[in-house]
Design an enzyme around this catalytic site. Structure first.
Site, mmCIF file in Angstrom:
data_model
loop_
_atom_site.group_PDB
_atom_site.id
_atom_site.type_symbol
_atom_site.label_atom_id
_atom_site.label_comp_id
_atom_site.label_asym_id
_atom_site.label_seq_id
_atom_site.Cartn_x
_atom_site.Cartn_y
_atom_site.Cartn_z
ATOM 1 N N ARG A 110 -15.688 2.898 2.593
ATOM 2 C CA ARG A 110 -15.520 4.241 3.146
ATOM 3 C C ARG A 110 -16.905 4.828 3.365
ATOM 4 O O ARG A 110 -17.820 4.625 2.547
ATOM 5 C CB ARG A 110 -14.718 5.132 2.183
ATOM 6 C CG ARG A 110 -13.233 4.821 2.144
ATOM 7 C CD ARG A 110 -12.555 5.202 3.477
ATOM 8 N NE ARG A 110 -11.129 4.920 3.511
ATOM 9 C CZ ARG A 110 -10.569 3.812 4.020
ATOM 10 N NH1 ARG A 110 -11.319 2.842 4.510
ATOM 11 N NH2 ARG A 110 -9.261 3.664 4.054
ATOM 12 N N GLU A 163 -15.569 10.287 10.984
ATOM 13 C CA GLU A 163 -15.009 9.344 11.959
ATOM 14 C C GLU A 163 -14.087 10.069 12.939
ATOM 15 O O GLU A 163 -13.259 10.865 12.492
ATOM 16 C CB GLU A 163 -14.240 8.230 11.229
ATOM 17 C CG GLU A 163 -15.164 7.373 10.373
ATOM 18 C CD GLU A 163 -14.462 6.210 9.675
ATOM 19 O OE1 GLU A 163 -13.229 6.100 9.763
ATOM 20 O OE2 GLU A 163 -15.176 5.404 9.063
ATOM 21 N N HIS A 203 -14.398 1.341 12.559
ATOM 22 C CA HIS A 203 -13.392 1.233 11.486
ATOM 23 C C HIS A 203 -12.216 0.349 11.933
ATOM 24 O O HIS A 203 -11.086 0.811 12.035
ATOM 25 C CB HIS A 203 -12.911 2.629 11.069
ATOM 26 C CG HIS A 203 -12.170 2.620 9.752
ATOM 27 N ND1 HIS A 203 -12.176 3.696 8.888
ATOM 28 C CD2 HIS A 203 -11.403 1.680 9.137
ATOM 29 C CE1 HIS A 203 -11.448 3.422 7.819
ATOM 30 N NE2 HIS A 203 -10.966 2.193 7.962
HETATM 31 N N1 LIG Z 1 -12.787 -1.136 6.671
HETATM 32 C C1 LIG Z 1 -11.456 -1.153 6.648
HETATM 33 O O1 LIG Z 1 -10.800 -1.203 7.680
HETATM 34 C C2 LIG Z 1 -10.765 -1.119 5.342
HETATM 35 C C3 LIG Z 1 -11.377 -0.588 4.263
HETATM 36 N N2 LIG Z 1 -10.738 -0.534 3.066
HETATM 37 C C4 LIG Z 1 -11.481 0.022 1.946
HETATM 38 O O2 LIG Z 1 -11.990 -1.058 1.185
HETATM 39 C C5 LIG Z 1 -12.225 -0.658 -0.176
HETATM 40 C C6 LIG Z 1 -11.681 -1.681 -1.146
HETATM 41 O O3 LIG Z 1 -10.304 -1.818 -0.989
HETATM 42 P P1 LIG Z 1 -9.466 -2.803 -1.973
HETATM 43 O O4 LIG Z 1 -10.206 -4.056 -2.169
HETATM 44 O O5 LIG Z 1 -8.094 -2.834 -1.451
HETATM 45 O O6 LIG Z 1 -9.524 -1.959 -3.313
HETATM 46 P P2 LIG Z 1 -9.315 -2.472 -4.821
HETATM 47 O O7 LIG Z 1 -8.830 -1.289 -5.583
HETATM 48 O O8 LIG Z 1 -8.537 -3.726 -4.852
HETATM 49 O O9 LIG Z 1 -10.815 -2.818 -5.284
HETATM 50 C C7 LIG Z 1 -11.764 -1.841 -5.508
HETATM 51 C C8 LIG Z 1 -12.747 -2.362 -6.523
HETATM 52 O O10 LIG Z 1 -13.749 -1.372 -6.738
HETATM 53 C C9 LIG Z 1 -14.061 -1.307 -8.142
HETATM 54 N N3 LIG Z 1 -14.501 0.056 -8.435
HETATM 55 C C10 LIG Z 1 -13.780 1.206 -8.398
HETATM 56 N N4 LIG Z 1 -14.543 2.258 -8.753
HETATM 57 C C11 LIG Z 1 -15.775 1.759 -9.020
HETATM 58 C C12 LIG Z 1 -16.999 2.330 -9.447
HETATM 59 N N5 LIG Z 1 -17.103 3.648 -9.670
HETATM 60 N N6 LIG Z 1 -18.058 1.521 -9.616
HETATM 61 C C13 LIG Z 1 -17.965 0.188 -9.418
HETATM 62 N N7 LIG Z 1 -16.828 -0.418 -9.016
HETATM 63 C C14 LIG Z 1 -15.743 0.352 -8.810
HETATM 64 C C15 LIG Z 1 -12.747 -1.668 -8.832
HETATM 65 O O11 LIG Z 1 -12.977 -2.280 -10.099
HETATM 66 P P3 LIG Z 1 -13.026 -1.400 -11.455
HETATM 67 O O12 LIG Z 1 -11.787 -0.567 -11.443
HETATM 68 O O13 LIG Z 1 -13.105 -2.406 -12.522
HETATM 69 O O14 LIG Z 1 -14.276 -0.579 -11.353
HETATM 70 C C16 LIG Z 1 -12.144 -2.688 -7.867
HETATM 71 O O15 LIG Z 1 -12.520 -3.996 -8.240
HETATM 72 C C17 LIG Z 1 -11.613 0.743 -0.280
HETATM 73 O O16 LIG Z 1 -12.647 1.707 -0.090
HETATM 74 C C18 LIG Z 1 -10.692 0.821 0.927
HETATM 75 O O17 LIG Z 1 -10.475 2.127 1.349
HETATM 76 C C19 LIG Z 1 -9.482 -1.021 2.908
HETATM 77 C C20 LIG Z 1 -8.818 -1.572 3.973
HETATM 78 C C21 LIG Z 1 -9.404 -1.661 5.283
HETATM 79 O O1 LIG Z 2 -6.474 0.013 7.428
HETATM 80 C C1 LIG Z 2 -7.530 0.635 7.355
HETATM 81 O O2 LIG Z 2 -8.228 0.839 8.339
HETATM 82 C C2 LIG Z 2 -7.971 1.106 6.113
HETATM 83 O O3 LIG Z 2 -9.113 1.452 5.958
HETATM 84 C C3 LIG Z 2 -6.965 1.122 5.049
HETATM 85 O O4 LIG Z 2 -7.457 1.614 3.861
#
Ligand SMILES: NC(=O)C1=CN([C@@H]2O[C@H](COP(=O)(O)OP(=O)(O)OC[C@H]3O[C@@H](n4cnc5c(N)ncnc54)[C@H](OP(=O)(O)O)[C@@H]3O)[C@@H](O)[C@H]2O)C=CC1
Ligand SMILES: O=C(O)C(=O)CO
Length: 246
Positions: free
Chosen positions: A158, A187, A206
């Site tokens: 994000r 965005e 995105h």
């Molecule tokens: N570009 C795009 O089109 C897309 C983007 N996304 C984005 O991708 C990202 C990841 O998604 P996804 O893999 O599904 O999420 P997950 O929840 O599966 O993974 C997120 C990871 O981040 C870690 N995390 C959370 N908070 C922190 C912190 N403060 N410091 C360090 N690590 C942290 C978590 O581990 P722990 O809890 O152990 O810290 C976890 O392993 C999100 O931001 C999502 O919005 C998703 C889909 C599409």
């Molecule tokens: O689907 C997407 O574009 C997302 O970022 C979902 O989190």
């Protein structure tokens, strides 16, 4: 979504987990290859009819294979990126989370480290954490200065997780080599966003999950969630099942 508030008001919240991990990981890997091998820039070079001499060394890219990839946020998508990187490209994987991801450690030889260590050692730094108060501007001036000046930064998470002014300075001052960005603070981003004026950044609007197949699967699951919810049944991917009393 403020899930706690939705739950308090007895409103169902649903999402579409799982089905976009591989598609988004493919897009992130595309950004890694595009930035490292300078694919958009060299594509334009050919289309502009400039290929009348040999490529000069200052147009060469850098290798991706067997380099070190640092993943900040080794969750679902982070793990799918690690799989491609380690099993496909022979890359060494470092990662940083708040907790250990044993599955990624075993499957992709991922090594857990603190954030500074990851930034200092990685050739590619890929940000995949959720947007929370804790992760806002997680990558700022101090963090970019920790990275190698030969390293490439990728944000597929994000926009708010990155201080865009600090990223601009890091790219402009060559504190880092390049960046690949799928997401922006605002965005659509303003066409006058200074980041867009830089040669060493590859941007996408995105589109991490935007393939025909993935968009269909997400829409289908969203519709299934909605149909169940409207019937008063538990949707297949409800985030706050406690509404149903379990
Ligand atoms: N570009 C795009 O089109 C897309 C983007 N996304 C984005 O991708 C990202 C990841 O998604 P996804 O893999 O599904 O999420 P997950 O929840 O599966 O993974 C997120 C990871 O981040 C870690 N995390 C959370 N908070 C922190 C912190 N403060 N410091 C360090 N690590 C942290 C978590 O581990 P722990 O809890 O152990 O810290 C976890 O392993 C999100 O931001 C999502 O919005 C998703 C889909 C599409
Ligand atoms: O689907 C997407 O574009 C997302 O970022 C979902 O989190």
């Amino acid at each position: 979504m403020d899930v706690a508030e939705l739950t308090k008001r007895n409103i169902m919240a649903t999402n579409t987990p799982g089905i976009l991990d591989d598609t988004t990981a493919d897009a992130i890997f595309g950004l890694m290859l595009s930035t490292a091998r300078r694919i958009p820039e060299l594509n334009q070079f050919v289309k502009d009819g400039k290929w009348n001499i040999s490529l000069q060394p200052d147009q060469y890219g850098v290798d991706v294979h067997h380099k070190t990839l640092g993943i900040i946020g080794m969750g679902n998508i982070g793990s799918a990126i690690a799989k491609r990187a380690n099993l496909g490209f022979g890359m060494n994987i470092l990662y940083h989370n708040r907790s250990r991801n044993k599955q990624a450690e075993e499957a992709y030889q991922a090594i857990y480290c603190d954030l500074d260590e990851l930034l200092e050692q990685s050739d590619f730094v890929c940000l995949m954490v959720p947007a929370t108060k804790e992760t806002e501007k997680l990558m700022g001036e101090r963090q970019f200065k920790k990275m190698k000046n030969t390293a490439i930064f990728i944000n597929g998470s994000r926009g708010k997780n990155v201080d865009e002014d600090a990223l601009y300075d890091a790219l402009q001052n060559k504190d880092i080599l390049a960046a690949g960005i799928d997401v922006f603070t605002e965005e659509p981003t303003n066409p006058k966003n200074p980041l867009l004026s830089l040669k060493n950044i590859v941007t996408l609007p995105h589109i991490g999950s935007s393939t025909t197949e993935c968009e269909y699967n997400m829409s289908k699951l969203a519709a299934d969630n909605l149909k169940s919810g409207l019937k008063g049944e538990k949707p297949p991917s409800i985030i706050n099942p406690e509404i149903f009393g379990n």
